[in-house]
Scaffold this motif. Sequence first.
Motif, PDB file in Angstrom:
ATOM      1  N   CYS A   1     -16.487  10.687  19.909  1.00 54.40           N
ATOM      2  CA  CYS A   1     -16.406   9.133  20.211  1.00 54.40           C
ATOM      3  C   CYS A   1     -15.633   8.930  21.600  1.00 54.40           C
ATOM      4  N   LEU A   2     -16.563   7.849  21.982  1.00 52.55           N
ATOM      5  CA  LEU A   2     -16.027   7.171  23.427  1.00 52.55           C
ATOM      6  C   LEU A   2     -14.577   6.807  23.433  1.00 52.55           C
ATOM      7  N   PRO A   3     -13.806   7.085  24.402  1.00 50.46           N
ATOM      8  CA  PRO A   3     -12.513   6.454  24.450  1.00 50.46           C
ATOM      9  C   PRO A   3     -12.519   4.881  24.365  1.00 50.46           C
ATOM     10  N   GLY A   4     -11.721   3.957  23.724  1.00 47.61           N
ATOM     11  CA  GLY A   4     -11.691   2.554  23.348  1.00 47.61           C
ATOM     12  C   GLY A   4     -12.507   2.402  22.040  1.00 47.61           C
ATOM     13  N   CYS A   5     -13.161   3.249  21.486  1.00 51.78           N
ATOM     14  CA  CYS A   5     -14.026   2.764  20.395  1.00 51.78           C
ATOM     15  C   CYS A   5     -13.128   3.384  19.063  1.00 51.78           C
ATOM     16  N   PHE A   6     -12.014   3.974  19.288  1.00 50.41           N
ATOM     17  CA  PHE A   6     -11.390   4.319  18.135  1.00 50.41           C
ATOM     18  C   PHE A   6      -9.898   4.461  18.338  1.00 50.41           C
TER      19      PHE A   6
END
Length: 336
Positions: free
Chosen positions: A317-322
Amino acid sequence: MPGTLLTDSTLPTIDFANFGDGTSEEALEIGQKFFAACRDVGFAYLINTGIPQEKVDEMFTWCEKTHWVASYSSRFFKLPLEVKMKAPHPPEGWKHRGYSGIGVEQVSQMVFDPTELAAIRTKSPDFKESFDIGTSSPSPSPSSSGTIPENIWIPDSDLPGFKAYCTEFYNVCKSFEMLKLLPALAIGLEYHSKGENQLRLLHYPEAEAEVFESGKKGRIGAHTDFSTGTLLFQDDCGGLVVESPHQPGVFIPAPPVHGAIVFKIGDFLMRWSNDTLKSTLYRVRAPPRKDGDSGITRERFSIPYFISANKEMIIDCLPGCFGPDRPKKYEPIGAG
């Protein structure tokens, strides 16, 4: 999934004119607008991309009656079938290279059962033909889909300059992808360094309008793309429609705009972003009848450039998306 069609397009437009090297405040603002368009709609028009208009015009050249005709694309598809078949698409579906004839392909959406797929193919095959190329330096590293396939070309003597032009246009798209598009979305360039992408020339032949209206034939049904994202160049025929972000099952037109490129998010990036960015359904329909027409639909040309990650990369998962209040929906997975 025919859906309902609205008449007005509401797709956002993103202007890259002042993006520069991506480090300025203006570039940050462009990136924020682009991110919002991908989150809320999943589609956008991109303008002032730096892709030379003369390069696009070589594919879509103005001619009489203000129709755009894909010059190299049109010339390729007007070749005799036996010449086009000198560069046949391999039997493996994942090897996106070479020529596929009219009615050979049928797009489906999230259907994997062989029996269901066989039934879909017998109903109304896509009334189109295509030619696919990829990177000119395929990677020898294996992936879950095997090695990256080599390009398949017709002999240069059959259409001089075709191979060179397609390769150049592919590289122009790749340059925009790496220098502006991916940085604007803050997506790691290292994940896309090998250029494992696909440039597809598409031709939808003319036909009697009745065969589309009756469902006997279809141009291409409702679907999403698997890739990171897609750049789409289209002629002036029209027919591209996109599912409304506010009304599922309702489609809005994405008419051609000279000088603009249509961009869409793919399933891969939707997953990578923890469903933050939206992979939106779209389809191509035959243009509606007009008063005084002959009952024959116009032929249509389009050129999608599919952006894909390096197949050996592990995608999490991309940083900032979780976060604590938004757990990851998906396990890490190989891009291939």
